[in-house]
Design a protein around this motif. Structure first.
Motif, PDB file in Angstrom:
ATOM      1  N   ALA A 429      -1.982  60.838 -70.117  1.00 20.65           N
ATOM      2  CA  ALA A 429      -1.890  59.464 -70.609  1.00 20.65           C
ATOM      3  C   ALA A 429      -1.013  59.395 -71.857  1.00 20.65           C
ATOM      4  CB  ALA A 429      -3.278  58.909 -70.902  1.00 20.65           C
ATOM      5  N   ASP A 430      -1.108  60.416 -72.699  1.00 21.67           N
ATOM      6  CA  ASP A 430      -0.299  60.437 -73.925  1.00 21.67           C
ATOM      7  C   ASP A 430      -0.263  61.860 -74.466  1.00 21.67           C
ATOM      8  OD1 ASP A 430      -2.782  60.824 -75.315  1.00 21.67           O
ATOM      9  OD2 ASP A 430      -3.075  58.648 -75.311  1.00 21.67           O
ATOM     10  N   GLU A 431       0.482  62.060 -75.533  1.00 18.48           N
ATOM     11  CA  GLU A 431       0.652  63.377 -76.129  1.00 18.48           C
ATOM     12  C   GLU A 431      -0.664  63.911 -76.691  1.00 18.48           C
ATOM     13  OE1 GLU A 431       3.276  66.592 -76.917  1.00 18.48           O
ATOM     14  OE2 GLU A 431       3.477  64.751 -75.740  1.00 18.48           O
ATOM     15  N   THR A 432      -1.497  63.016 -77.218  1.00 18.87           N
ATOM     16  CA  THR A 432      -2.778  63.445 -77.783  1.00 18.87           C
ATOM     17  C   THR A 432      -3.665  64.075 -76.710  1.00 18.87           C
ATOM     18  OG1 THR A 432      -2.690  61.700 -79.449  1.00 18.87           O
ATOM     19  CG2 THR A 432      -4.845  62.672 -78.997  1.00 18.87           C
ATOM     20  N   ALA A 433      -3.763  63.411 -75.549  1.00 19.88           N
ATOM     21  CA  ALA A 433      -4.586  63.944 -74.457  1.00 19.88           C
ATOM     22  C   ALA A 433      -4.061  65.293 -73.999  1.00 19.88           C
ATOM     23  CB  ALA A 433      -4.601  62.949 -73.297  1.00 19.88           C
ATOM     24  N   ARG A 434      -2.730  65.414 -73.931  1.00 20.69           N
ATOM     25  CA  ARG A 434      -2.148  66.686 -73.491  1.00 20.69           C
ATOM     26  C   ARG A 434      -2.451  67.798 -74.490  1.00 20.69           C
ATOM     27  NH1 ARG A 434       2.347  69.774 -74.297  1.00 20.69           N
ATOM     28  NH2 ARG A 434       3.136  68.381 -75.921  1.00 20.69           N
ATOM     29  N   ASN A 435      -2.322  67.509 -75.792  1.00 20.83           N
ATOM     30  CA  ASN A 435      -2.555  68.528 -76.821  1.00 20.83           C
ATOM     31  C   ASN A 435      -4.017  68.975 -76.844  1.00 20.83           C
ATOM     32  OD1 ASN A 435       0.118  68.545 -77.604  1.00 20.83           O
ATOM     33  ND2 ASN A 435      -0.173  66.999 -79.221  1.00 20.83           N
ATOM     34  N   GLU A 436      -4.946  68.031 -76.609  1.00 19.22           N
ATOM     35  CA  GLU A 436      -6.366  68.395 -76.548  1.00 19.22           C
ATOM     36  C   GLU A 436      -6.605  69.386 -75.421  1.00 19.22           C
ATOM     37  OE1 GLU A 436      -8.711  64.901 -76.165  1.00 19.22           O
ATOM     38  OE2 GLU A 436      -8.393  64.224 -78.237  1.00 19.22           O
ATOM     39  N   TYR A 437      -5.959  69.152 -74.285  1.00 18.30           N
ATOM     40  CA  TYR A 437      -6.119  70.044 -73.133  1.00 18.30           C
ATOM     41  C   TYR A 437      -5.571  71.436 -73.449  1.00 18.30           C
ATOM     42  CZ  TYR A 437      -5.415  72.025 -68.476  1.00 18.30           C
ATOM     43  OH  TYR A 437      -5.415  72.849 -67.393  1.00 18.30           O
ATOM     44  N   VAL A 438      -4.387  71.491 -74.048  1.00 13.68           N
ATOM     45  CA  VAL A 438      -3.760  72.779 -74.358  1.00 13.68           C
ATOM     46  C   VAL A 438      -4.636  73.596 -75.293  1.00 13.68           C
ATOM     47  CG1 VAL A 438      -1.777  73.868 -75.466  1.00 13.68           C
ATOM     48  CG2 VAL A 438      -1.428  71.937 -73.925  1.00 13.68           C
ATOM     49  N   SER A 439      -5.319  72.924 -76.216  1.00 11.05           N
ATOM     50  CA  SER A 439      -6.134  73.621 -77.224  1.00 11.05           C
ATOM     51  C   SER A 439      -7.511  74.013 -76.702  1.00 11.05           C
ATOM     52  CB  SER A 439      -6.312  72.725 -78.458  1.00 11.05           C
ATOM     53  OG  SER A 439      -5.058  72.352 -78.986  1.00 11.05           O
ATOM     54  N   ALA A 440      -7.946  73.412 -75.589  1.00 11.91           N
ATOM     55  CA  ALA A 440      -9.307  73.636 -75.087  1.00 11.91           C
ATOM     56  C   ALA A 440      -9.393  74.897 -74.241  1.00 11.91           C
ATOM     57  CB  ALA A 440      -9.763  72.433 -74.277  1.00 11.91           C
ATOM     58  N   GLN A 441     -10.635  75.299 -73.940  1.00 12.98           N
ATOM     59  CA  GLN A 441     -10.891  76.479 -73.106  1.00 12.98           C
ATOM     60  C   GLN A 441     -11.986  76.172 -72.100  1.00 12.98           C
ATOM     61  OE1 GLN A 441      -9.205  79.383 -73.307  1.00 12.98           O
ATOM     62  NE2 GLN A 441      -7.962  78.623 -75.031  1.00 12.98           N
ATOM     63  N   GLY A 442     -12.015  76.935 -71.004  1.00 12.97           N
ATOM     64  CA  GLY A 442     -13.126  76.918 -70.057  1.00 12.97           C
ATOM     65  C   GLY A 442     -13.470  75.543 -69.516  1.00 12.97           C
ATOM     66  N   HIS A 443     -14.791  75.238 -69.532  1.00 15.86           N
ATOM     67  CA  HIS A 443     -15.275  73.992 -68.946  1.00 15.86           C
ATOM     68  C   HIS A 443     -14.690  72.766 -69.651  1.00 15.86           C
ATOM     69  CE1 HIS A 443     -17.907  71.088 -67.034  1.00 15.86           C
ATOM     70  NE2 HIS A 443     -18.214  70.621 -68.235  1.00 15.86           N
ATOM     71  N   GLU A 444     -14.518  72.849 -70.984  1.00 12.83           N
ATOM     72  CA  GLU A 444     -13.962  71.713 -71.722  1.00 12.83           C
ATOM     73  C   GLU A 444     -12.567  71.381 -71.209  1.00 12.83           C
ATOM     74  OE1 GLU A 444     -12.820  70.328 -76.292  1.00 12.83           O
ATOM     75  OE2 GLU A 444     -13.498  72.382 -75.875  1.00 12.83           O
TER      76      GLU A 444
END
Length: 613
Positions: A429-444
Motif C-alpha cells: 500500500a505504501d513505503e511504510t507497510a513495505r518497510n515494516e514487512y522487511v524489518s519483521a520476522q516469522g509469524h509477524e
C-alpha cells in the motif's frame, strides 16, 4: 559428434518404441544418447516447429508431433508402468468412468489432458469381486497389455484379502489370516500386547473389542488392509424415503457404498454429497448417528432431513451444547460424542449408520474417539480429505475407502459450475507497510503480508466490478476483518459473533437480503451458503490445501459460473503460498489464472523478501 536432430529420426524413434509420445529418457535409450543430449535434441525440434512438449508434472515431460495437437477428437493414453501413471488426452466419458475404478486423477496438463496415478489403496478398494474382473477393466482402458503393471495389481489385490475381521458365534471379534505365516510374522509382530487377547489357532486371534480400530489401522499401514465382516446391529428399523431423484453419479455413490458398507464420499461442494448420504440412509433404514464439527451444521442437517426425506420432526434429535435429544436419527458434534460424560449415550445405541461429515477432522485426537462407536455402516463426507500432516490415509482406514467422481467430469456434465480462480498480486500500500514487512520476522512477517492494506481497496474494486452479485470475503485475522467490514460496509462474521447473530446473517445472505459478508475461518466449512457467486480470499494463503478447496467451493453450484479471487502481496512469501495452495484446485480441473493488480500504484521493488525465490 551428435548428429543434428530431424523430424525423421524422431518419427523413427516413436515407431520403434510403439508409443504416440516419448520422454527424453526413452528417446535417449532409443538413439543411444545421454539424457542431456536427448533433451537438447528434442527441445531443438520444439523450437523448429515439428514437435510440441507437455509438462504433465515435474517429471515426466513428454514430446509429440505438432500435427497431433490438431486432432482434438482423438483419445490418446500413454502408460508409464514404472511410475504407475497414465497420461490421458481427450478422454471419453467412458474412459474416465473406467479409470475412476482403479486410478485417481492427480493433475491436469491443460488442453484436455489428464495425469492419473494408480496407488496401492486404489487397488485395495477397487469395486470388484475378483482380480480378473479388475484386470478386465484395466485391459479395456489401456491401449496395450502391460504385464509388469498387471503383476503389481495382482499382488496388491492379494494383499487386500489376507486379513479378515469376523464375529465369533460367542460374540467376540476374531482376526483371521490367510496363512499362519501372515498371522505370526505380520499381525502378531506388528500389534501390541493386549490388542490380541488370545491365539485361537495358527491363523486366528481374538481381538480386544476396544482395539478393533487400532488393529485395522496398524495392518493397513503395514500394507495389509483388513476386510471387515463383523456382524453389527442396525438398531430398530427406520423406514424412510428420499424426495429428490438422485443424479446418475449419486446413484453410483450409493450403490458403491452399499456394496462395501463403508466409505468416504469425495466430491466438490455442490455435488450433492449430503443428498447422497440421505439416499444411503433411506436404503439402510436403520437408526443413524450424524457427526458434525459445529452446531450450525447440525441445524442445517436437521432442516435438510426434514425437507428432503419423509422423516418427521419427532424422529430427528440434536445432541450438542444447545440440545440433548437422542432419537432414531441423531445429529451430534464430534466434541460432544467424544466426551466421557456423554459417551455411554452413544455407545448404548445400536446404530445402523454413522455419518462423519467433514470427515477430514477424524485423524485429530479429539475427533478420532468417535471412530470407536460401533455401526454396521460408516460413511464419511468431504470435498477434499487431504491433510497437511499427511494423515488422510487414517481417514480411509478408520472410516472406509474413498468413493467419488472426478471434479472435472462433474464440471463437464454441468452438475457443478466450475469456478474461475484468479490469483491477483498486489504491491504494498505504501513505503511504510513495505518497510515494516522487511524489518519483521516469522509469524509477524506473514501477518503483515496477509493484512497488506492495499487489499482493502482491491476488494472494494472487485465488489464494484461485480456489483449486484453475492460475495464472500475471507480473512484469517480479526483486525483485518473489522477493517474490511468498515471499509466495505458489510458485516464481519467470526468466532466471536454470537451464535444467534451468526445464524441471522447467514440466513440473510442465503435469502439474498445481504449480498456481501466478511467471513473468518468460521465460514470455511460446515455452513451452507448456496448463492455465493464471488469469493475473495484476502488472507489465509498459509492455510491448508483443503481450505482453498472449501473457499473455492463456496462458489461451486449448478447455476452459472462463479469467480474466486486470491489476493497475494507481491514480493512476499504469499506469492509462493498462493501458487502452492491453488495448485491443489488446478489438479482437480479448476481453471486458474494469475494477474498483477492495478488497484494501487507503488514504486516498491519487485521482491522485498529475502526468503522468496
Amino acid at each position: 559428434m551428435t548428429p543434428e536432430p530431424t523430424a525423421e529420426t524422431f518419427y523413427d524413434a516413436l515407431e520403434a518404441i510403439g508409443q504416440p509420445v516419448v520422454t527424453a529418457t526413452r528417446y535417449a535409450q532409443q538413439r543411444d544418447l545421454d539424457h542431456d543430449e536427448a533433451t537438447d535434441a528434442l527441445d531443438a525440434l520444439v523450437e523448429d516447429g515439428p514437435l510440441l512438449r507437455q509438462d504433465v508434472s515435474s517429471d515426466p515431460i513428454v514430446y509429440y508431433p505438432e500435427e497431433w495437437s490438431r486432432m482434438t477428437d482423438r483419445e490418446r493414453i500413454v502408460v508409464f508402468p514404472d511410475r504407475r501413471q497414465l497420461v490421458v488426452d481427450q478422454p471419453r466419458q467412458f474412459t474416465r468412468a473406467q479409470l475412476s475404478q482403479f486410478a485417481r486423477l492427480i493433475d491436469t496438463t491443460g488442453s484436455e489432458g489428464y495425469l492419473y496415478e494408480i496407488q496401492p489403496a486404489d487397488i485395495w478398494q477397487a469395486p470388484y469381486d475378483d482380480v480378473d474382473a479388475l484386470l478386465g477393466t484395466v485391459r479395456d482402458v489401456l491401449p496395450d497389455r502391460e504385464p509388469d503393471l498387471e503383476a503389481w495389481i495382482e499382488d496388491q489385490w492379494e494383499r487386500a484379502h489376507q486379513f479378515t475381521l469376523r464375529t465369533h458365534e460367542d460374540g467376540y471379534v476374531v482376526l483371521e489370516a490367510a496363512s499362519a505365516d501372515l498371522m505370526g510374522n505380520v499381525a502378531r509382530q506388528k500389534l501390541e500386547a493386549g490388542q490380541l487377547r488370545a491365539e485361537l489357532s495358527d491363523t486366528e486371534s481374538w481381538v480386544a473389542e476396544e482395539s478393533v480400530a487400532t488393529v485395522k489401522r496398524t495392518l493397513y499401514e503395514a500394507g495389509y488392509p483388513v476386510v471387515d465382516r463383523r456382524d453389527l446391529d442396525t438398531g430398530e428399523p427406520l423406514p424412510v424415503d428420499l424426495h429428490p431423484e438422485l443424479r446418475p453419479y449419486q446413484h453410483e455413490w450409493v450403490e458403491s457404498f452399499l456394496e462395501r458398507r463403508s466409505g468416504v464420499l469425495v466430491g466438490p461442494p455442490g455435488s450433492g454429497k449430503t443428498v447422497a448420504a440421505m439416499g444411503i440412509l433411506s436404503r439402510i433404514e436403520g437408526e443413524t448417528l450424524i457427526l458434525v464439527p459445529g452446531r450450525e451444521l447440525a441445524t442445517q442437517w436437521r432442516e435438510e432431513l426434514l425437507s428432503q426425506t419423509t422423516l418427521t420432526d419427532d424422529q430427528i434429535g440434536e445432541y450438542h451444547g444447545g440440545q440433548k435429544q437422542v432419537r432414531p436419527v441423531t445429529i451430534a458434534t464430534y466434541q460432544t460424542a467424544g466426551m466421557d460424560r456423554h459417551r455411554h449415550i452413544f455407545d448404548d445405541r445400536e446404530w445402523g449408520l454413522i455419518v462423519y461429515d467433514e470427515v477430514h477432522h477424524v485423524p485429530s485426537d479429539v475427533f478420532r474417539r468417535s471412530t470407536d462407536l460401533q455401526s454396521r455402516h460408516r460413511l464419511g463426507l468431504s470435498a477434499s480429505p487431504v491433510r497437511e500432516d499427511d494423515r488422510e490415509e487414517e481417514i480411509f482406514t478408520l472410516i472406509g475407502p474413498p468413493i467419488g467422481t472426478d471434479w472435472d467430469a462433474l464440471f463437464d456434465a454441468g452438475f457443478v459450475a466450475e469456478p474461475t480462480v484468479e490469483i491477483r498480486y498486489l504491491p504494498w500500500a505504501d513505503e511504510t507497510a513495505r518497510n515494516e514487512y522487511v524489518s519483521a520476522q516469522g509469524h509477524e512477517r506473514r501477518q503483515l503480508a496477509a493484512t497488506n492494506p492495499a487489499k482493502i481497496e482491491e476488494a472494494r474494486q472487485l465488489l464494484r466490478q461485480h456489483e449486484g452479485q453475492q460475495a464472500l470475503v475471507f480473512v484469517d485475522y480479526l483486525d483485518q476483518g473489522r477493517a474490511l467490514s468498515a471499509a466495505l460496509e458489510a458485516p464481519f462474521v467470526s468466532g466471536e459473533t454470537r451464535h444467534a447473530r451468526r445464524s441471522e446473517l447467514f440466513e440473510a445472505f442465503r435469502s439474498g437480503q445481504r449480498d456481501t459478508l466478511i467471513v473468518s475461518r468460521v465460514g470455511d466449512e460446515g455452513i451452507d451458503l448456496p448463492n455465493a457467486e464471488i469469493a475473495i480470499v484476502a488472507s489465509g494463503l498459509g492455510g491448508s490445501r483443503r481450505q482453498s478447496s472449501q473457499r473455492a467451493g463456496r462458489t461451486m453450484r449448478p447455476d452459472g459460473r462463479a469467480r474466486m479471487y486470491v489476493l497475494a502481496t507481491r514480493g512476499s512469501r504469499e506469492e509462493d503460498f498462493a501458487r502452492q495452495r491453488i495448485r491443489h484446485l488446478a489438479e482437480k480441473g479448476v481453471t486458474v489464472t494469475e494477474q498483477s493488480a492495478q488497484a494501487v500504484e507503488s514504486d516498491a521493488p519487485e521482491s522485498d523478501d529475502p526468503d522468496s525465490s
